[in-house]
Each structure stands twice: as C-alpha cells, then as structure tokens.
Design a protein around this motif. Structure first.
Motif, PDB file in Angstrom:
ATOM      1  N   GLN A 140      48.190  -2.058  39.877  1.00  0.00           N
ATOM      2  CA  GLN A 140      47.907  -0.989  38.905  1.00  0.00           C
ATOM      3  C   GLN A 140      47.774   0.362  39.591  1.00  0.00           C
ATOM      4  O   GLN A 140      48.239   1.382  39.066  1.00  0.00           O
ATOM      5  CB  GLN A 140      46.629  -1.328  38.140  1.00  0.00           C
ATOM      6  N   TRP A 141      47.137   0.393  40.767  1.00  0.00           N
ATOM      7  CA  TRP A 141      47.044   1.659  41.497  1.00  0.00           C
ATOM      8  C   TRP A 141      48.420   2.150  41.919  1.00  0.00           C
ATOM      9  O   TRP A 141      48.694   3.355  41.867  1.00  0.00           O
ATOM     10  CB  TRP A 141      46.163   1.480  42.736  1.00  0.00           C
ATOM     11  N   LEU A 142      49.273   1.216  42.333  1.00  0.00           N
ATOM     12  CA  LEU A 142      50.614   1.603  42.756  1.00  0.00           C
ATOM     13  C   LEU A 142      51.371   2.243  41.589  1.00  0.00           C
ATOM     14  O   LEU A 142      52.067   3.250  41.755  1.00  0.00           O
ATOM     15  CB  LEU A 142      51.365   0.381  43.278  1.00  0.00           C
ATOM     16  N   GLN A 143      51.201   1.675  40.398  1.00  0.00           N
ATOM     17  CA  GLN A 143      51.850   2.235  39.210  1.00  0.00           C
ATOM     18  C   GLN A 143      51.301   3.619  38.864  1.00  0.00           C
ATOM     19  O   GLN A 143      51.977   4.450  38.275  1.00  0.00           O
ATOM     20  CB  GLN A 143      51.664   1.282  38.041  1.00  0.00           C
ATOM     21  N   ARG A 151      30.679   5.304  48.337  1.00  0.00           N
ATOM     22  CA  ARG A 151      30.069   3.993  48.145  1.00  0.00           C
ATOM     23  C   ARG A 151      31.072   3.069  47.429  1.00  0.00           C
ATOM     24  O   ARG A 151      32.023   3.562  46.813  1.00  0.00           O
ATOM     25  CB  ARG A 151      28.798   4.119  47.301  1.00  0.00           C
ATOM     26  N   PRO A 152      30.875   1.762  47.497  1.00  0.00           N
ATOM     27  CA  PRO A 152      31.735   0.862  46.699  1.00  0.00           C
ATOM     28  C   PRO A 152      31.639   1.227  45.226  1.00  0.00           C
ATOM     29  O   PRO A 152      30.550   1.555  44.725  1.00  0.00           O
ATOM     30  CB  PRO A 152      31.137  -0.520  46.979  1.00  0.00           C
ATOM     31  N   MET A 153      32.745   1.139  44.528  1.00  0.00           N
ATOM     32  CA  MET A 153      32.784   1.570  43.124  1.00  0.00           C
ATOM     33  C   MET A 153      33.773   0.721  42.337  1.00  0.00           C
ATOM     34  O   MET A 153      34.681   0.103  42.914  1.00  0.00           O
ATOM     35  CB  MET A 153      33.167   3.051  43.044  1.00  0.00           C
ATOM     36  N   PRO A 154      33.623   0.673  41.010  1.00  0.00           N
ATOM     37  CA  PRO A 154      34.596  -0.049  40.182  1.00  0.00           C
ATOM     38  C   PRO A 154      35.982   0.572  40.294  1.00  0.00           C
ATOM     39  O   PRO A 154      36.123   1.750  40.663  1.00  0.00           O
ATOM     40  CB  PRO A 154      34.029   0.108  38.767  1.00  0.00           C
ATOM     41  N   LEU A 207      37.372   4.549  41.085  1.00  0.00           N
ATOM     42  CA  LEU A 207      38.104   4.901  42.302  1.00  0.00           C
ATOM     43  C   LEU A 207      39.306   5.775  41.982  1.00  0.00           C
ATOM     44  O   LEU A 207      39.623   6.716  42.727  1.00  0.00           O
ATOM     45  CB  LEU A 207      38.551   3.629  43.026  1.00  0.00           C
ATOM     46  N   THR A 208      39.980   5.509  40.884  1.00  0.00           N
ATOM     47  CA  THR A 208      41.147   6.302  40.504  1.00  0.00           C
ATOM     48  C   THR A 208      40.766   7.771  40.344  1.00  0.00           C
ATOM     49  O   THR A 208      41.487   8.677  40.788  1.00  0.00           O
ATOM     50  CB  THR A 208      41.742   5.766  39.195  1.00  0.00           C
ATOM     51  N   GLU A 209      39.602   8.019  39.736  1.00  0.00           N
ATOM     52  CA  GLU A 209      39.123   9.402  39.579  1.00  0.00           C
ATOM     53  C   GLU A 209      38.711   9.980  40.931  1.00  0.00           C
ATOM     54  O   GLU A 209      38.965  11.154  41.225  1.00  0.00           O
ATOM     55  CB  GLU A 209      37.951   9.437  38.604  1.00  0.00           C
ATOM     56  N   TRP A 210      38.076   9.151  41.763  1.00  0.00           N
ATOM     57  CA  TRP A 210      37.574   9.639  43.055  1.00  0.00           C
ATOM     58  C   TRP A 210      38.717  10.086  43.966  1.00  0.00           C
ATOM     59  O   TRP A 210      38.536  11.003  44.788  1.00  0.00           O
ATOM     60  CB  TRP A 210      36.773   8.519  43.727  1.00  0.00           C
ATOM     61  N   MET A 211      39.885   9.474  43.847  1.00  0.00           N
ATOM     62  CA  MET A 211      40.998   9.777  44.734  1.00  0.00           C
ATOM     63  C   MET A 211      41.430  11.247  44.656  1.00  0.00           C
ATOM     64  O   MET A 211      42.114  11.748  45.551  1.00  0.00           O
ATOM     65  CB  MET A 211      42.192   8.885  44.403  1.00  0.00           C
ATOM     66  N   ALA A 212      41.008  11.926  43.614  1.00  0.00           N
ATOM     67  CA  ALA A 212      41.374  13.344  43.475  1.00  0.00           C
ATOM     68  C   ALA A 212      40.509  14.238  44.360  1.00  0.00           C
ATOM     69  O   ALA A 212      40.804  15.435  44.513  1.00  0.00           O
ATOM     70  CB  ALA A 212      41.249  13.776  42.017  1.00  0.00           C
TER      71      ALA A 212
END
Length: 638
Positions: free
Chosen positions: A436-439, A595-598, A602-607
């Motif tokens: 899903q992340w790759l997509q 920190r570890p996250m759902p 993580l998708t939001e954090w990558m920004a």
C-alpha cells in the motif's frame, strides 16, 4: 501381568485365611473342564450367587473391618466421608455379586477388573496391600457363606477372584508404564525447552493426559502475594480456576487464603497433599469449586533446585481421594519435582525471571493474536547518508479492550505456537502494508523480527515463502531481524538456515549487536546485510559519554570491516543523533526521529522527515565529543 512373586504372595496370604481357600482350590470346578465362564445354567453357582446377595452387606462390613488392619487401606478409609464409605460399600456389594454370577463372561470380568485395578492404583493402594485385601475378603466370605453347601461353587469363585487379581495387576502395570512415559517426555522437554512459558504449557498438557490426573496447573504469586495460575490442562480445570479466582483467591503469606496445599508448599518448599478435599478442613475455602468438577484430592509440588527458593508450584488434581500417595506414585512425584525444578532454573538462566501472567490473560492474549487485535506499528529508520527514510521496523501491538499492549507485556505469556501465529499474521500485515505504501509513492523496506526458534522450525520458512507470494511484495522489500541475545537451537547450522531465507531474496539483520555473545566468526559467516547496535549501549551515554561513544564507534567500525551496514538504535536526542553521524553510522533509529506509529499515521509523517545533522560541523556537546574521539582514533592509526 501378575508376577511369579505376586502369585506366591497371593497363595501364602490365601493359605492363612483358612481351609476354605486352600484345599478347595484343587477341587474340580463346576461345569465342563476347568472353565470359569459360560455357566449360566449351573445350579450350584446360582445357589452361591443367591447366598452372596443375601449376605453381601455382612460380608462387605466384615471386609471393611479387616481393611482397617492394613495401613494403606486404613489411611484411605480414614479420609473418606460417611457418604463416600457408603458408596464404596455399595460398589463392593455389587462387585461381589457380579463375581459369583453364573452369567459372568470373561470379557465383562476383565473390563470390570481393569477398571477396579485402575481405581485402586489411583487412590494409592500399593499392590502388596491389594493382595492382602484379597485375603481379607476371602476370610469375610468364609465367615458368612456355608462352605459345606457351596463348596464347589466357592472354588469357582476363588479362581475368578485370582483371575480378577491378575487383571487388576495389568491395570497397575499400565499406569506404571504411563508414569515412565510421562517422565521421559518431560525430561526431553527439560533438555530442549528454553522458555518458561513453552516448558509449563507443554508440561501441563502431558500431565493432563495422564490417567491419574483430572487436572493440573502451574503458577506463581504476583507482586501482591496472590497466587496466579498461569497455565492449566484438564476438561474441567477452567471452571475450577474461575471459581477460586472469584470466591477464594489463594495467597502465599500467612492469611487464611494461604493455608491450603499451594500456600503451604510455596512457603515450606515441600510437597503438600490434601488426601480428600471433602474432609480436609484446610480445603474448605476451595471445596465448593473443586468437588463439582470432579477434583477429590490434590497435591502441590514446589518446583525448585535444592537449596534455592521455590520458583513455581505444580498443582495436580486427582479424580478420587488419595492424591498420589502410593509408593510408585510418591517416586513419580519426586522425580517430576526434580526434573522440573532444574528445568525452570535453566529457563531463568537463559531468559531471566519472567513476570507472572494469569491463565485467563494468557488464554485471552493467545486468542487475540488470531484476530484483528494484533496491530503492527512502524518505526522509521533514517538513512544518515541520503537523509531519506527507506526502511521501517514493524513492531507488534495487541489491543486488549481499552489497552494497547506493547511486546514487553504480552510476549512473556506466549508459547512457541503463539509466536508462530504472531510471526505469520504480523508478517502478512507488514507486507500488505508495504504494498500500500508503494502504491502511495513510498518504497519502504519493512523489517520484521524472526525468533531464533524459527531456525529449527521449517514452518517459519514456509510461512515466509507463502507470505511473499501472497502479498506480491518484492522480496528485497523485506528484512528479517535476528536477535543477537537469542540462543539458537542446539544442533542447528545457523548460517545454513539463514541462507535459506536469504535465497528468497530478502535482507537479513542481526539485532542488538553488543548486548549478546556473537563471535566474529558468526558475524563473518552468517549472511547478514546489516547489524543493529543495541539501544542499551547508547542509553549509557548520560552516565559515561566518552566510553559510550568509544564503544559505539568500535562497533560501527566492526560492522563496516565485515561489509555490513550499521544501524544505531535507541537515539533519543539531537546530540546522540549528531554523534552517530560523526562516528560514521549508516542508519539511525529512535524516538528523536519518530516513535512507532500506526500505518496510516506513518503516511502523514513521511511529509516531515527530520533532517540529518551535519557531521562535519557538530554543534552539540556529544557531537563535538564524537569528533574529538574520531580525531584521536585516526591519530592512533597514523
């Protein structure tokens, strides 16, 4: 089979009873030949059967009076309730009449005798006492039955009783063989099992299948001194444990709840029995929970090494009064105690003392692993060269009601089968998320922990192979981490096993470098792609900054000399992040990054990935210290 010594013993006892049991045995029996069965039309046997029915109550009463003279029988009788004695006498009357019945068949007689032999063995009646009781019964029959009127039929009855004794001996032998098999299986477990949970979960299953045991449980006190049953087996054990947890929890101090076998065994370090829960005054608090589920006696066995404190209590519950008190049973309990005492000490040496987890929590968490309650959280790893996040570590969390449990809380409660379930479901979840992340435009390698036990269990390899195919994820997007602190299974070629995983196209990492006992040979020969420096090493930086940085640098250099990428875990502040950049680490992981996250978070954090400090111009105290250390190291090399 009855032995020659037993036959001689039985004959000697019978001879002492009176002329009835000795001379008449040589008289030709009723019926054709010397057959003991198929005599339904025999008038003599029918007459004896009628006489037996008429005098059965008196014979059995006389028999019970005689049993009081036998120590083992008296011990059992003294602990029975009046109702239990009435029931025993009723069974004996029916049994006596059945033995003299003309229509008795060999098959029916054998089945009845083996059932009785099993019962006598379980209540702890030694074989010698059973043989003596045979003589006491003969004396009781002789007193109440007219031998001149029923001589030939009594001879037939005597032969049937001798055969009965031989078949009961078969039941005794079966139980003795079963005890030996139990001890062999548990000894094997003790040699190969490294986890406390694995050990006790398999031990209770083995004991729960043994014929003398209706239920068993292992437990330890919690920090408040309340005894917690951790694992159990038996068809009714759950009802019993639920009952005592609700109405009368067991304690190990000096309160009223500590006076039962478990509390006394914990304090004394000695085996404690309750021969009959129905009559034992110290079992009153737990009687209402025990008797309805078929527990009539129990034994608490403290598991410990000689001279050491008790580590756990093994509780065995028996279906009849007696609680494993026969000579063979006492020897069985003693060996069981010794084997398990050393085995538990062995697991503690390998894994340390584990926390006490109640049986209900273990069962609940085991069930939750197979549901959506298992949630993988992801902690980013920052590439210190590119400043990008291209890898995340998947870390298990378990939703238990309103609580989200971290691994440290529920891992100690898991068995090897639970860990396989955790690995399978966690891996599938992580690989699916990677797709899903790759997509979504993020090519993230996902790292999953592989327990050391997986290297001796082909199922983990099969699970990994199937999960990769099912997810469609590229194998190089998966990293499996193996803890350095884990002891690998004996006899396993670690390099060969990990090479099989490597052949799938995945990456391999050694986790917690510096905290265990890896040899240079292992690091060189095992096909790891990267090594991870344990968080406990960098956590010491507050106490001794220079030595911590020096050791970290040496481990980084070691990893690079073996052509491994080096990850430093446990980075919690900007100063340490800058220091590991200066020292040449490849990747950093820790709370200062994220920190570890759902997965969705993580998708939001990558920004907003944090920047990598400039290692050429350190601005923090730790960064500056690391730069000075680096200069000193280079000078030594010149």
């Amino acid at each position: 089979m009855i032995t020659q010594d037993d036959e001689m013993h039985a004959s000697n006892v019978s001879a002492n009873v009176g002329e009835f049991w000795h001379p008449l045995q040589d008289t030709a029996p009723v019926g054709e030949g010397r057959e003991m069965y198929g005599l339904a039309g025999t008038p003599q046997l029918a007459a004896l059967c009628a006489a037996m029915q008429h005098h059965a109550t008196d014979i059995v009463s006389h028999f019970h009076q005689g049993l009081i003279g036998l120590p083992a029988s008296k011990r059992i009788l003294d602990h029975l309730t009046p109702a239990e004695i009435r029931y025993a006498k009723s069974r004996q009357r029916r049994r006596l009449c059945a033995l003299s019945a003309p229509e008795l068949t060999a098959a029916d007689h054998r089945a009845q005798a083996i059932r009785n032999g099993r019962m006598h063995a379980i209540v702890g009646l030694n074989w010698e006492d059973l043989v003596r009781a045979r003589g006491v019964l003969g004396e009781a029959i002789f007193k109440h039955i007219d031998t001149s009127a029923h001589g030939e039929a009594l001879c037939m009855l005597s032969r049937r009783m001798n055969q009965d004794l031989a078949w009961q001996a078969e039941a005794y032998q079966r139980l003795q063989i079963s005890r030996h098999e139990v001890l062999q299986r548990i000894t094997l477990l003790a040699w190969k099992t490294e986890s406390y949970t694995d050990l006790i979960s398999q031990v209770v299953q083995i004991l729960g299948e043994h014929d003398e045991i209706a239920g068993c449980a292992v437990g330890r006190p919690d920090r408040q001194g309340v005894f917690r049953f951790e694992l159990a087996a038996g068809s009714t054990i759950e009802r019993y444990l639920a009952g005592i947890e609700k109405t009368a929890p067991i304690t190990v101090g000096n309160a009223a709840g500590s006076q039962g076998p478990t509390g006394r065994a914990w304090r004394s370090g000695h085996v404690v029995r309750s021969l009959n829960i129905a009559t034992d005054p110290k079992m009153v608090p737990w009687r209402a929970a025990a008797l309805p589920v078929g527990f009539h006696s129990c034994i608490a066995i403290p598991l410990r090494q000689p001279g050491e404190p008790t580590a756990a209590i093994l509780n065995l519950y028996c279906p009849v009064p007696g609680a494993l008190t026969g000579a063979d049973q006492i020897a069985f309990v003693s060996l069981l105690q010794t084997i398990l005492g050393f085995a538990i000490a062995g697991t503690e040496r390998l894994a340390g003392n584990t926390s006490t987890v109640p049986y209900t929590a273990r069962r609940r968490w085991s069930k939750l692993l197979g549901s959506d309650a298992l949630q993988m959280h992801y902690q980013p790893l920052l590439d210190l060269t590119t400043g990008q996040v291209t890898k995340v570590e998947a870390l298990a969390r378990l939703q238990d009601g309103d609580r989200l449990l971290a691994p440290g809380e529920f891992f100690p409660a898991l068995s090897s089968e639970d860990f396989l379930t955790l690995y399978k479901r966690g891996l599938e979840q992580a690989l699916s998320q990677s797709r899903q992340w790759l997509q979504a435009g993020f090519a993230l390698n996902v790292s999953v922990n592989l327990p050391s036990s997986a290297l001796g269990d082909i199922r983990y390899f099969k699970v990994t192979e199937r999960a990769l195919k099912k997810s469609g994820a590229a194998p190089n997007q998966l990293t499996l981490e193996v803890l350095e602190t884990d002891a690998f299974p004996l006899g396993v070629d670690v390099s060969q096993e990990l090479t099989k995983f490597k052949a799938l196209g995945i990456q391999l990492a050694e986790d917690d470098l510096g905290s265990g006992y890896s040899s240079l040979t292992r690091l060189r020969e095992v096909p790891f792609d990267l090594v991870k420096i344990d968080r406990t090493i960098v956590s010491a930086v507050g106490r001794d900054p220079l030595e911590t940085l020096r050791f970290t640098y040496q481990l980084i250099q070691l990893g690079h000399s073996l052509n491994k990428a080096v990850v430093v875990e446990g980075i919690e502040d900007e100063g340490m992040l800058e220091a590991v950049v200066v020292l040449g680490a490849d990747i950093a992981q820790g709370y200062v990054i994220a920190r570890p996250m759902p997965a969705e978070q993580l998708t939001e954090w990558m920004a907003c990935v944090p920047r990598v400090p400039d290692g050429h111009a350190p601005s923090t105290a730790l960064g500056t210290l690391a730069a000075r250390l680096l200069v000193e190291a280079r000078k030594r090399l010149m």
